[in-house]
Design a protein around this motif. Sequence first.
Motif, PDB file in Angstrom:
ATOM      1  N   ASN A  66     -97.927 -29.318  31.490  1.00  0.00           N
ATOM      2  CA  ASN A  66     -99.093 -29.731  30.711  1.00  0.00           C
ATOM      3  C   ASN A  66     -99.089 -29.104  29.319  1.00  0.00           C
ATOM      4  N   MET A  67     -98.786 -27.804  29.247  1.00  0.00           N
ATOM      5  CA  MET A  67     -98.779 -27.128  27.942  1.00  0.00           C
ATOM      6  C   MET A  67     -97.705 -27.708  27.039  1.00  0.00           C
ATOM      7  N   LEU A  68     -96.514 -27.974  27.586  1.00  0.00           N
ATOM      8  CA  LEU A  68     -95.435 -28.566  26.781  1.00  0.00           C
ATOM      9  C   LEU A  68     -95.815 -29.966  26.307  1.00  0.00           C
ATOM     10  N   TYR A  69     -96.431 -30.758  27.202  1.00  0.00           N
ATOM     11  CA  TYR A  69     -96.836 -32.119  26.819  1.00  0.00           C
ATOM     12  C   TYR A  69     -97.845 -32.067  25.680  1.00  0.00           C
ATOM     13  N   PHE A  70     -98.798 -31.154  25.764  1.00  0.00           N
ATOM     14  CA  PHE A  70     -99.817 -31.017  24.717  1.00  0.00           C
ATOM     15  C   PHE A  70     -99.180 -30.601  23.394  1.00  0.00           C
ATOM     16  N   SER A  71     -98.231 -29.664  23.451  1.00  0.00           N
ATOM     17  CA  SER A  71     -97.610 -29.181  22.211  1.00  0.00           C
ATOM     18  C   SER A  71     -96.735 -30.245  21.568  1.00  0.00           C
ATOM     19  N   ARG A  72     -96.156 -31.155  22.375  1.00  0.00           N
ATOM     20  CA  ARG A  72     -95.250 -32.167  21.827  1.00  0.00           C
ATOM     21  C   ARG A  72     -95.956 -33.452  21.430  1.00  0.00           C
ATOM     22  N   HIS A  73     -97.020 -33.815  22.149  1.00  0.00           N
ATOM     23  CA  HIS A  73     -97.689 -35.086  21.865  1.00  0.00           C
ATOM     24  C   HIS A  73     -98.954 -34.926  21.037  1.00  0.00           C
ATOM     25  N   ALA A  74     -99.455 -33.715  20.904  1.00  0.00           N
ATOM     26  CA  ALA A  74    -100.597 -33.453  20.013  1.00  0.00           C
ATOM     27  C   ALA A  74    -100.313 -32.149  19.264  1.00  0.00           C
ATOM     28  N   PRO A  75     -99.222 -32.112  18.460  1.00  0.00           N
ATOM     29  CA  PRO A  75     -98.801 -30.834  17.848  1.00  0.00           C
ATOM     30  C   PRO A  75     -99.839 -30.230  16.916  1.00  0.00           C
ATOM     31  N   SER A  76    -100.551 -31.082  16.174  1.00  0.00           N
ATOM     32  CA  SER A  76    -101.550 -30.534  15.242  1.00  0.00           C
ATOM     33  C   SER A  76    -102.715 -29.908  16.004  1.00  0.00           C
ATOM     34  N   ALA A  77    -103.172 -30.580  17.077  1.00  0.00           N
ATOM     35  CA  ALA A  77    -104.271 -30.030  17.880  1.00  0.00           C
ATOM     36  C   ALA A  77    -103.827 -28.751  18.586  1.00  0.00           C
ATOM     37  N   TYR A  78    -102.569 -28.717  19.026  1.00  0.00           N
ATOM     38  CA  TYR A  78    -102.034 -27.528  19.694  1.00  0.00           C
ATOM     39  C   TYR A  78    -101.986 -26.339  18.731  1.00  0.00           C
ATOM     40  N   SER A  79    -101.421 -26.563  17.555  1.00  0.00           N
ATOM     41  CA  SER A  79    -101.327 -25.469  16.574  1.00  0.00           C
ATOM     42  C   SER A  79    -102.706 -24.993  16.158  1.00  0.00           C
ATOM     43  N   ARG A  80    -103.629 -25.939  15.955  1.00  0.00           N
ATOM     44  CA  ARG A  80    -104.985 -25.564  15.547  1.00  0.00           C
ATOM     45  C   ARG A  80    -105.659 -24.728  16.630  1.00  0.00           C
ATOM     46  N   PHE A  81    -105.499 -25.134  17.898  1.00  0.00           N
ATOM     47  CA  PHE A  81    -106.085 -24.382  19.008  1.00  0.00           C
ATOM     48  C   PHE A  81    -105.567 -22.944  19.024  1.00  0.00           C
ATOM     49  N   VAL A  82    -104.232 -22.784  18.983  1.00  0.00           N
ATOM     50  CA  VAL A  82    -103.641 -21.450  19.118  1.00  0.00           C
ATOM     51  C   VAL A  82    -103.949 -20.578  17.909  1.00  0.00           C
ATOM     52  N   LEU A  83    -103.729 -21.103  16.707  1.00  0.00           N
ATOM     53  CA  LEU A  83    -103.906 -20.293  15.501  1.00  0.00           C
ATOM     54  C   LEU A  83    -105.377 -19.959  15.259  1.00  0.00           C
ATOM     55  N   GLU A  84    -106.246 -20.901  15.560  1.00  0.00           N
ATOM     56  CA  GLU A  84    -107.676 -20.656  15.379  1.00  0.00           C
ATOM     57  C   GLU A  84    -108.154 -19.519  16.261  1.00  0.00           C
ATOM     58  N   ASN A  85    -107.689 -19.491  17.510  1.00  0.00           N
ATOM     59  CA  ASN A  85    -108.133 -18.453  18.435  1.00  0.00           C
ATOM     60  C   ASN A  85    -107.415 -17.125  18.207  1.00  0.00           C
ATOM     61  N   SER A  86    -106.178 -17.175  17.735  1.00  0.00           N
ATOM     62  CA  SER A  86    -105.472 -15.916  17.488  1.00  0.00           C
ATOM     63  C   SER A  86    -106.007 -15.199  16.258  1.00  0.00           C
ATOM     64  N   SER A  87    -106.776 -15.914  15.403  1.00  0.00           N
ATOM     65  CA  SER A  87    -107.337 -15.283  14.207  1.00  0.00           C
ATOM     66  C   SER A  87    -108.776 -14.823  14.412  1.00  0.00           C
ATOM     67  N   ARG A  88    -109.341 -15.091  15.583  1.00  0.00           N
ATOM     68  CA  ARG A  88    -110.699 -14.622  15.859  1.00  0.00           C
ATOM     69  C   ARG A  88    -110.689 -13.147  16.230  1.00  0.00           C
ATOM     70  N   GLU A  89    -111.914 -12.604  16.329  1.00  0.00           N
ATOM     71  CA  GLU A  89    -112.020 -11.269  16.906  1.00  0.00           C
ATOM     72  C   GLU A  89    -111.525 -11.321  18.341  1.00  0.00           C
ATOM     73  N   ASP A  90    -110.925 -10.240  18.813  1.00  0.00           N
ATOM     74  CA  ASP A  90    -110.308 -10.239  20.133  1.00  0.00           C
ATOM     75  C   ASP A  90    -111.268 -10.669  21.236  1.00  0.00           C
ATOM     76  N   LYS A  91    -112.505 -10.218  21.135  1.00  0.00           N
ATOM     77  CA  LYS A  91    -113.424 -10.487  22.246  1.00  0.00           C
ATOM     78  C   LYS A  91    -113.895 -11.942  22.293  1.00  0.00           C
ATOM     79  N   HIS A  92    -113.678 -12.704  21.199  1.00  0.00           N
ATOM     80  CA  HIS A  92    -114.137 -14.098  21.176  1.00  0.00           C
ATOM     81  C   HIS A  92    -113.001 -15.105  21.221  1.00  0.00           C
ATOM     82  N   GLU A  93    -111.766 -14.694  21.349  1.00  0.00           N
ATOM     83  CA  GLU A  93    -110.673 -15.655  21.349  1.00  0.00           C
ATOM     84  C   GLU A  93    -110.563 -16.343  22.709  1.00  0.00           C
ATOM     85  N   CYS A  94    -110.256 -17.651  22.651  1.00  0.00           N
ATOM     86  CA  CYS A  94    -110.071 -18.443  23.870  1.00  0.00           C
ATOM     87  C   CYS A  94    -108.584 -18.449  24.210  1.00  0.00           C
ATOM     88  N   PRO A  95    -108.164 -17.834  25.315  1.00  0.00           N
ATOM     89  CA  PRO A  95    -106.738 -17.738  25.635  1.00  0.00           C
ATOM     90  C   PRO A  95    -106.167 -19.088  26.065  1.00  0.00           C
TER      91      PRO A  95
END
Length: 720
Positions: free
Chosen positions: A370-399
């Motif tokens: 599922n994670m690979l399919y999401f990263s390959r078929h919705a790459p912009s949404a995948y990157s936005r999800f990961v980068l957006e959460n990795s730049s939040r404060e630690d206690k509010h990031e969605c893993p």
Amino acid sequence: MAPPRNVVKIAVQMRDAIPQLIQLDQAKPLAAVLKEVCNAWSLAHSERYALQFADGHRRYITENNRAEIKNGSILCLSTAPDLEAEWLLGGLQSGSREGRRESLQHLVLLVPDITFAREVISRDGLQRLGTIIEDGDDLGEVLALALRAFLELMEHGVVSWETLSIPFVRKVVSYVNMNLMDASVQPLALRLLESVTLSSPALGQLVKSEVPLDRLLVHLKVMNQQLQTKAMALLTALLQGASPPERKHMLDYLWQRNLRQFIYKNIIHSAAPLGAEMAHHLYVLQSLTLGLLEPRMRMPLDPYSQEQREQLQALRQAAFEQEGESLGAGLSADRRRSLCAREFRKLGFSNSNPGQDLERVPPGLLALDNMLYFSRHAPSAYSRFVLENSSREDKHECPFARSSIQLTVLLCELLRVGEPCSETAQDFSPMFFGQDESFHELFCVSIQLLNKTWKEMRATQEDFDKVMQVVREQLARTLALKPSSLELFRTKVNALTYGEVLRLRQTERLHQEGTLAPPILELREKLKPELMGLIRQQRLLRLCEGTLFRKISSRRRQDKLWFCCLSPNHKVLQYGDVEEGASPPAPETLPEQLPVADIRALLTGKDCPHVREKGSGKQNKDLYELAFSVSYDREEEEAYLNFIAPSKWEFDLWTDGLSALLGSPMGSEQTRLDLEQLLTMETKLRLLELENVPIPEQPPPIPPPPTNFNFCYDCSIAEP
């Protein structure tokens, strides 16, 4: 003086004779009763005659079923079943086509009766019908009648399907594969092959090898709903009988031939309404398709697999490729490993070694897919999800990774991936036939919903389980609406925000709980008897309207229906068989009757005799929940009338209604919900004038009596 209880007043008819009105003594042998009836009409050799019910399927009366004769029953005198079977089977040897056709027409009318069917089978009737089918001299009405009579005889279960010969099965297959064939023959041939496939693995393999999938696709694409349904039934039977690798190969081939698109456009969205049987087969097809995911769901990640390690690295690089390249250039191996471990942490894995997170089954490797399919078929949404959460404060990031793993488990539970198919369920989702890779596409929508809900809840890592509960509710509520496409699902599920979920919860809680103040509770208790009377009245009215029930055998899901209703005076249950697609019959036309006064008890679930016979397999769980029986007196023995409700709602209404007739409390979940709803409405109506007035927990204290009572007003004194 009233007649004895074992004496019933009935009418007996015979062609070209005046009917007899007699008092039938149930204690007298049936042969003696027949002799008296024949003597009244001056007929010799009473052993050549038999009694039949005049209505319904004209079943023969035997010592086993004579207790079903009630006051007012109408019987007819006819030829004994052994002589009738001998005569009709002799007609099958007739040299004229018309003679065979007439014999087959009479045979089709009588073979639903087990007494007559046993006589036919004992006289090699199946072999004679099989000869007509194998010879194939007439490919029209005669062949259709022979197939129908053969099917009816086999479905009594007296003879095993495994006894059929290979040449016979091949001949029936040839009728399915033939291009120019009578429209009435091929649905019956498909139905026979479906029964063979479900009942005999060896013959099922023969059917699979002889009936090409392309031929079934041809039948599915004709505009004949009956032929479509039977072709789909055989297709799902073949898929169920195949091994997992064979099933995957067959489904891949069917999707390549655009079966999914055809089902979506021409069956689900057809102008004609979708029948219950076709809905069941679409449910089975959906379950088998989702079942292909089970091996990946049960397989943990292999730390020694080069392919799986490369997939994990591809997942990391898709999110941090540019950042990783700039930071990793010219670094030592230890530094690069440290950098990779940190990036996997940012990706949402709980461990620096992501393989440890994926050792859990379920979801196993399905989460990685599922994670690979999401990263390959919705790459912009995948990157936005990961980068957006990795730049939040630690206690509010969605893993991302942890969320994906848990979300995959959630989707497998909601869609029942890996569970055996139900024998009666019809709850397929149309959107799964409107989209390739439907499970992975649904994951892509759901993971973005999870991120959106996380932000709406302003969640922290400690709130992870709460977020997943809300997401489960959002997905379950939206799937229950059966959206017709993935886009419609996306629209509806995104409209179901966290605030809307809270509002729905609050509304449901208010409907269910109401206020808990003692005065209100006391008022509710006073209202309950009246409202329970309303519910009881509604249940009995529903029983009077009647319901179509489906017959379930121990072998497979049957196509036959029967109708049951309560008489307007609430004294008799009336029931009888009906044809598929026919409207519910009028109560006065139903052949069978069961007086309510004869009912001993109501049985439900595993206590029912027809459920005990099916065993305790996991696939019969739905039958336990929908099964109920009534036990009644038949002479001095206990007999049962067995039901399989079409839905949980109908199950609750019928068990409540029967309990009310027996003077027992109505204890179904539907009664509890209805009573709660009525109590809430009635309480609110009674308290309209007290809106915004606080109701105390305890009644106010009664003041002490006055020191004197000299305040009495004299009404006789007129005011000036």
